[in-house]
Design a protein around this motif. Structure first.
Motif, mmCIF file in Angstrom:
data_model
loop_
_atom_site.group_PDB
_atom_site.id
_atom_site.type_symbol
_atom_site.label_atom_id
_atom_site.label_comp_id
_atom_site.label_asym_id
_atom_site.label_seq_id
_atom_site.Cartn_x
_atom_site.Cartn_y
_atom_site.Cartn_z
ATOM 1 N N PHE A 27 -0.590 -2.343 1.687
ATOM 2 C CA PHE A 27 -0.752 -1.020 1.071
ATOM 3 C C PHE A 27 0.537 -0.564 0.375
ATOM 4 O O PHE A 27 0.496 0.209 -0.585
ATOM 5 C CB PHE A 27 -1.119 0.030 2.123
ATOM 6 N N TRP A 79 -2.138 -3.241 6.255
ATOM 7 C CA TRP A 79 -1.293 -2.042 6.210
ATOM 8 C C TRP A 79 -0.011 -2.313 5.427
ATOM 9 O O TRP A 79 0.464 -1.470 4.670
ATOM 10 C CB TRP A 79 -0.964 -1.569 7.623
ATOM 11 N N LEU A 137 -5.030 -6.667 10.376
ATOM 12 C CA LEU A 137 -4.881 -5.260 10.011
ATOM 13 C C LEU A 137 -3.429 -4.947 9.655
ATOM 14 O O LEU A 137 -3.161 -4.176 8.733
ATOM 15 C CB LEU A 137 -5.340 -4.358 11.165
#
Length: 380
Positions: free
Chosen positions: A99, A96, A92
């Motif tokens: 992004f 992130w 994760l």
């Protein structure tokens, strides 16, 4: 014609390795450039030069990242499921961080405010440096063994914590990964830029190339002295239906060096990593960026192959339940699935390589400050 199951399993181990190397080479150089962005560029124009060396094709390079992830999912579903159980928060964090890349490339130069641009410069740094760091930490944990087991229904259970992943050896592996991609990105900048940016990139390439050599050698010593490894005692039939519980595995000192003794040709992997890094350092010190870039690509291949060859046939060993360890022979999809995927790769991989070669040929040449000034509104 359908190849034998054991042959397809071995071929998919090789193909996943090729895809991971392709991802490291293609995604790695633009991540290396992003990692160097706040340091190699001292003002807005210089940073725009750096961004424009990779801006037109960084998203195309994501094809390798997505394909590698998709191949692991389709060819090694048990590995994919177990990795997402154990490395959930780490993966994760990668997501992130990623992004920040499309938003940084697309939005950074839309507004002239220095604070806005500085924010996205550091955003691109985070989005470029964090993923390879975490992937390196993950590889380090694979060499150590991951605490997981399967129940009778082959449902994986991870019994460790996120913080256990951040152990000293895994962090060293993370440093190797960051050094590797930064060395690679710096070589690319030397090839695509000139003047002050090129000089700073050359210095960065020498620093991170030397760091790669030192940390790679240190990891090798560490593995020989304390990491040990795992060995299959019985079971793991290469032609049988995938069942990771149908074998016996033991932790064994020196097991990660056994393949080099049984098959001396595999020593080519660590030798390639060291020799290519040394050659890259020599070339970049003479401003021969393209040659250094080729060498850092080969060095990345050597580092990844060294980890793969050391662990073979293990893909994801278990430290808490060695018998649950996932190997090339018992973590794969069905014979039919591997066969269909193999022919798909035979057809489409050459097309991807051809298109990539064409795209980089079109976008070759130096990116300069004058180019940014002439294309103020259209350049990244």
């Amino acid at each position: 014609p359908m190849l034998d199951y054991d042959t397809l399993r071995l071929l998919w181990w090789l193909l996943v390795g090729v895809l991971l190397i392709g991802c490291a080479v293609m995604d790695g150089h633009d991540m290396g450039v992003g990692t160097l962005l706040p340091f190699a560029g001292r003002n807005d124009l210089e940073r725009r030069v750096i961004i424009n060396t990779v801006g037109p094709h960084w998203d195309g390079n994501q094809v390798w990242f997505i394909t590698a992830g998709g191949a692991v999912f389709a060819a090694w579903p048990l590995v994919y499921a177990t990795a997402f159980s154990g490395f959930y928060w780490a993966l994760l964090a990668v997501l992130w961080a990623l992004f920040l890349r499309p938003t940084g490339f697309d939005f950074r130069s839309k507004i002239a405010d220095p604070r806005w641009r500085s924010f996205w410069d550091w955003g691109l740094f985070v989005g470029s440096a964090v993923p390879p760091l975490i992937f390196g930490v993950a590889f380090g944990n694979l060499l150590l063994g991951v605490p997981f087991h399967f129940d009778a229904n082959l449902v994986p259970y991870y019994t460790g914590t996120f913080w256990q992943l951040l152990n000293p050896f895994a962090l060293l592996s993370g440093v190797i990964s960051v050094a590797m991609i930064t060395f690679h990105g710096a070589n690319y900048l030397v090839h695509r830029t000139e003047g002050d940016i090129q000089r700073r990139a050359r210095t960065a390439a020498i620093v991170f190339g030397a760091l790669l050599l030192v940390t790679f050698a240190l990891a090798g010593v560490w593995v020989s002295a304390g990491v040990g490894g795992y060995a299959i005692v019985s079971g793991a039939d290469p032609s049988a239906v995938s069942n990771p519980l149908a074998k016996e595995v033991v932790a064994q000192p020196g097991a990660w060096f056994a393949n080099y003794g049984h098959h001396p040709f595999t020593l080519a992997a660590p030798i390639l990593a060291i020799a290519a890094t040394l050659a890259g350092l020599w070339l970049v010190s003479r401003n021969r960026g393209l040659g250094a870039f080729v060498c850092s690509s080969l060095a990345m291949a050597g580092v990844i192959l060294t980890a793969a060859v050391s662990m073979f046939p293990f893909v994801m060993p278990s430290s808490s339940s060695p018998g649950s360890s996932l190997t090339v022979w018992d973590a794969t999809s069905s014979h039919l699935t591997l066969g269909i995927m193999f022919w798909a790769v035979v057809i489409f991989m050459p097309l991807i390589i051809f298109y990539t070669r064409w795209a980089y040929g079109v976008m070759s040449g130096k990116v300069t400050v004058d180019y940014i000034r002439r294309n103020e509104r259209s350049a990244y």
